[in-house]
Design an enzyme around this catalytic site. Sequence first.
Site, PDB file in Angstrom:
ATOM      1  N   GLU A 110       0.847  -1.200   0.000  1.00 16.69           N
ATOM      2  CA  GLU A 110       0.000   0.000   0.000  1.00 16.69           C
ATOM      3  C   GLU A 110       0.876   1.240   0.000  1.00 16.69           C
ATOM      4  O   GLU A 110       1.951   1.246   0.610  1.00 16.69           O
ATOM      5  CB  GLU A 110      -0.900   0.016   1.247  1.00 16.69           C
ATOM      6  CG  GLU A 110      -1.780  -1.208   1.406  1.00 16.69           C
ATOM      7  CD  GLU A 110      -2.438  -1.280   2.786  1.00 16.69           C
ATOM      8  OE1 GLU A 110      -2.339  -0.306   3.555  1.00 16.69           O
ATOM      9  OE2 GLU A 110      -3.036  -2.328   3.088  1.00 16.69           O
ATOM     10  N   LYS A 132       2.229   4.616   1.284  1.00 15.96           N
ATOM     11  CA  LYS A 132       2.287   5.166   2.647  1.00 15.96           C
ATOM     12  C   LYS A 132       1.884   6.639   2.594  1.00 15.96           C
ATOM     13  O   LYS A 132       2.642   7.487   2.134  1.00 15.96           O
ATOM     14  CB  LYS A 132       3.690   5.021   3.233  1.00 15.96           C
ATOM     15  CG  LYS A 132       3.771   5.448   4.697  1.00 15.96           C
ATOM     16  CD  LYS A 132       5.163   5.206   5.254  1.00 15.96           C
ATOM     17  CE  LYS A 132       5.218   5.599   6.721  1.00 15.96           C
ATOM     18  NZ  LYS A 132       4.938   7.026   6.959  1.00 15.96           N
ATOM     19  N   ASP A 164       1.255  10.308   3.693  1.00 16.97           N
ATOM     20  CA  ASP A 164       1.923  11.202   4.645  1.00 16.97           C
ATOM     21  C   ASP A 164       0.875  12.133   5.271  1.00 16.97           C
ATOM     22  O   ASP A 164       0.716  13.285   4.884  1.00 16.97           O
ATOM     23  CB  ASP A 164       3.008  12.011   3.929  1.00 16.97           C
ATOM     24  CG  ASP A 164       3.946  12.693   4.914  1.00 16.97           C
ATOM     25  OD1 ASP A 164       3.911  12.345   6.107  1.00 16.97           O
ATOM     26  OD2 ASP A 164       4.702  13.581   4.489  1.00 16.97           O
ATOM     27  N   TYR A 206      -7.407   1.821   5.942  1.00 19.71           N
ATOM     28  CA  TYR A 206      -6.663   0.624   5.554  1.00 19.71           C
ATOM     29  C   TYR A 206      -6.599  -0.458   6.624  1.00 19.71           C
ATOM     30  O   TYR A 206      -6.029  -1.524   6.386  1.00 19.71           O
ATOM     31  CB  TYR A 206      -5.232   0.990   5.133  1.00 19.71           C
ATOM     32  CG  TYR A 206      -4.527   1.970   6.057  1.00 19.71           C
ATOM     33  CD1 TYR A 206      -4.124   1.591   7.332  1.00 19.71           C
ATOM     34  CD2 TYR A 206      -4.273   3.270   5.647  1.00 19.71           C
ATOM     35  CE1 TYR A 206      -3.483   2.484   8.170  1.00 19.71           C
ATOM     36  CE2 TYR A 206      -3.637   4.175   6.474  1.00 19.71           C
ATOM     37  CZ  TYR A 206      -3.238   3.783   7.739  1.00 19.71           C
ATOM     38  OH  TYR A 206      -2.613   4.675   8.571  1.00 19.71           O
ATOM     39  N   LYS A 239      10.588   3.623   3.261  1.00 20.68           N
ATOM     40  CA  LYS A 239      10.581   5.087   3.108  1.00 20.68           C
ATOM     41  C   LYS A 239      11.410   5.494   1.895  1.00 20.68           C
ATOM     42  O   LYS A 239      12.536   5.028   1.708  1.00 20.68           O
ATOM     43  CB  LYS A 239      11.148   5.753   4.373  1.00 20.68           C
ATOM     44  CG  LYS A 239      10.356   5.491   5.641  1.00 20.68           C
ATOM     45  CD  LYS A 239       9.002   6.164   5.643  1.00 20.68           C
ATOM     46  CE  LYS A 239       9.059   7.664   5.786  1.00 20.68           C
ATOM     47  NZ  LYS A 239       9.401   8.122   7.131  1.00 20.68           N
ATOM     48  N   CYS A 277       8.366  49.821  -2.520  1.00 21.30           N
ATOM     49  CA  CYS A 277       7.786  48.773  -3.350  1.00 21.30           C
ATOM     50  C   CYS A 277       8.508  48.707  -4.696  1.00 21.30           C
ATOM     51  O   CYS A 277       8.657  49.737  -5.365  1.00 21.30           O
ATOM     52  CB  CYS A 277       6.302  49.046  -3.569  1.00 21.30           C
ATOM     53  SG  CYS A 277       5.524  47.916  -4.747  1.00 21.30           S
ATOM     54  N   CYS A 311       5.801  49.984  -7.568  1.00 21.02           N
ATOM     55  CA  CYS A 311       5.318  51.372  -7.668  1.00 21.02           C
ATOM     56  C   CYS A 311       6.210  52.393  -6.977  1.00 21.02           C
ATOM     57  O   CYS A 311       6.005  53.605  -7.127  1.00 21.02           O
ATOM     58  CB  CYS A 311       3.902  51.474  -7.092  1.00 21.02           C
ATOM     59  SG  CYS A 311       3.842  51.261  -5.290  1.00 21.02           S
ATOM     60  N   CYS A 351       3.357  46.386   0.395  1.00 19.45           N
ATOM     61  CA  CYS A 351       3.272  47.712  -0.221  1.00 19.45           C
ATOM     62  C   CYS A 351       2.045  48.392   0.373  1.00 19.45           C
ATOM     63  O   CYS A 351       0.945  47.836   0.348  1.00 19.45           O
ATOM     64  CB  CYS A 351       3.130  47.589  -1.738  1.00 19.45           C
ATOM     65  SG  CYS A 351       2.777  49.169  -2.537  1.00 19.45           S
ATOM     66  N   CYS A 366      -0.997  50.887  -6.016  1.00 17.32           N
ATOM     67  CA  CYS A 366       0.051  50.088  -6.654  1.00 17.32           C
ATOM     68  C   CYS A 366      -0.576  49.215  -7.738  1.00 17.32           C
ATOM     69  O   CYS A 366      -1.560  48.511  -7.482  1.00 17.32           O
ATOM     70  CB  CYS A 366       0.744  49.212  -5.617  1.00 17.32           C
ATOM     71  SG  CYS A 366       1.989  48.108  -6.321  1.00 17.32           S
TER      72      CYS A 366
END
Length: 671
Positions: free
Chosen positions: A116, A118, A120, A225, A313, A407, A410, A426, A431
Amino acid sequence: MSEIPKNVKRKVQELRKEIEYHNYRYYTLNDPVITDYEYDALMKELVELEKKYPQLSSPSSPTQRVGYKILEGFKSVEHPSFMYSLDNSYSMDDMVEFDKRVKKLLSVSQVDYVCEMKIDGLSIRLVYENGELTLAATRGDGKVGEDVTENVKMIHTIPLILQQRVNVEVRGEIYMSYTEFKKLNFQREEAGLPLFANPRNAAAGTLRQLDTSEVAKRHLDSFIYTLISPEKYGVKTQWDALNYMDKLGFKVNKESKLVHDLKEMQEYLAWCQEHRYEVDFPIDGAVIKVNDFSYQEKLGFTAKYPRWAIAYKFPAEQARTKIKDIKIQVGRTGILTPVAELEPVKLAGTIVKRASLHNFDYIQKRDIRIGDVVLVEKAGEIIPQVIKPIVEERNGTEKMIEIPKECPVCGGPVGKLDEKDVAIRCLNPYCPAKIEAWIENFASRKAMDIRGLGEKLVKKLVKLGMLKDPSDIYELKAEKIANLEKMGKKSAENLIKEIEKSKDAPLHKVITALGIPMVGEGTALLLEKKFSSLEDLMNADKDSLMKIDGIGEKVAESIVSFFSMEETKKMVRKLLSHGIGKGTIRKENEFQPLKGLKFVITGTLSISRDKMKERLSALGADVSSTVSSKTDFLLVGENPGSKLDKARKLGVKILKEDELEKLINQSKTNS
């Protein structure tokens, strides 16, 4: 209490069964057989019947997925049998040893295994009584977990009612798909919130939310499962258990495989590793289980792990490369995000040239510099990110990364909205990078509520130069909009009607719509009480603003700064010329029975919280989001949150909606 008609009871049961079946078809099988409209009609009918006959309400009803609650916390749950974790292996040699060990302990020459993927995510234990979900608990330390039943009810692939009325306990994994993970992190980045490192962290954080509506928004998923006590159901192997759980209505991973020897097992592991990025759920390996339950029983457990299963793994995919430069991106809400330009490197099957550095706090904490050799990986196998610099490889030519003083789009001022904000933004509302998001906010439900003026249309209108700031909305003409792709005459006329209707929005809605930094709906309501029009607010100085209870120095400075810009003054004059933001001057004798009283709201009310805020404000009350010693009343609806406990500790008076009505009516009588 009147007796419930038998035909109503029968209809409710039929609707619940039918809706759960369609949930299973849609969410688990991804194969719907009715339209969304037909599904909504079934759900609406069930909601109305349960509302009319509350005695029929049930924790296993599909309506529980839409009746959101605020939880006080999570109770501890002791597991009747230990929830083991798995021993890990990292090489094919380990798998050869595992196969040898199993055969030796069983004294057999051949063993079937179930392979199966695995997942996470995080382990979950589900208990059903007579086919109805009664408990969902996290693994915790294996002995004691947490009761997360209400949150798990928000996960559509976990059935509330099984296809068969059995008592059963199963175990599996709750996870967040890559698609939902990307959406969530995008939203958090736009809001200036810390990003989740990977889907597993996001799923874990979501499952511990106290607001079930937040859980529902994030669309968690599941794979089941493990079947506990399989002998009760005549199930003798893991492969049969997966098929049995599938028939009960659980989502099982269809990529699982029954193999008959070590060679087939190794082929599955190689295939799984090769295709790990082609699925939409996070996997970090594969799980190998002895198929036969009688063999599992003979093999038993060590102190920590089952002897009949092992996790293979995958190696973590990281790569070393060099930061050539740092570019600053400006998001739709003005957040400045540093992005590393990298020497191209192959990572998780793709060539990576750029990687996120999240924010400037992230850079400073890790001391990341231009020219550094760095370690990069894909967060959740999606977003390339810089993990850390390899300090030992510095040669003195590396450059520190400076926080921008303006920024990059602008040239306007940048800064944080408050001390808790990790994002640098900003602060110039005009902007170009922010215009679309600003106009969308202006048209949103919480603001001017202009139906039909959504993200796609705003983007088109901005691109064509028809919208340069929100006031341009009121200059739009139906005949021009009708010529746009996917619009047409009728849609254009409907939009213009919505725009006209929005002109009647109360002053606080207009203030909210302007998107003044640090001014939300609550502050807008306070400003509406003090100022009779948008023009009065525009001319207010810092001192007069700070005299308003609930407005501090920084908020006052933000308001003054916003209205001091020539562009803002021009925009406000245009809005006023269309009759927007003129406000309503309250007469001295206007009925305001709650004048001077401070309210906080918690729980679900008979009307939306926004509408209740408006109503209380119109009656003279100040509405805050935080309970304090200055709060006069806490208005409580169903499923109140932690504000109720705080109010009780502070001795704040608590009102229900019917008591609020009595308070208002009593004031009418006395006036």
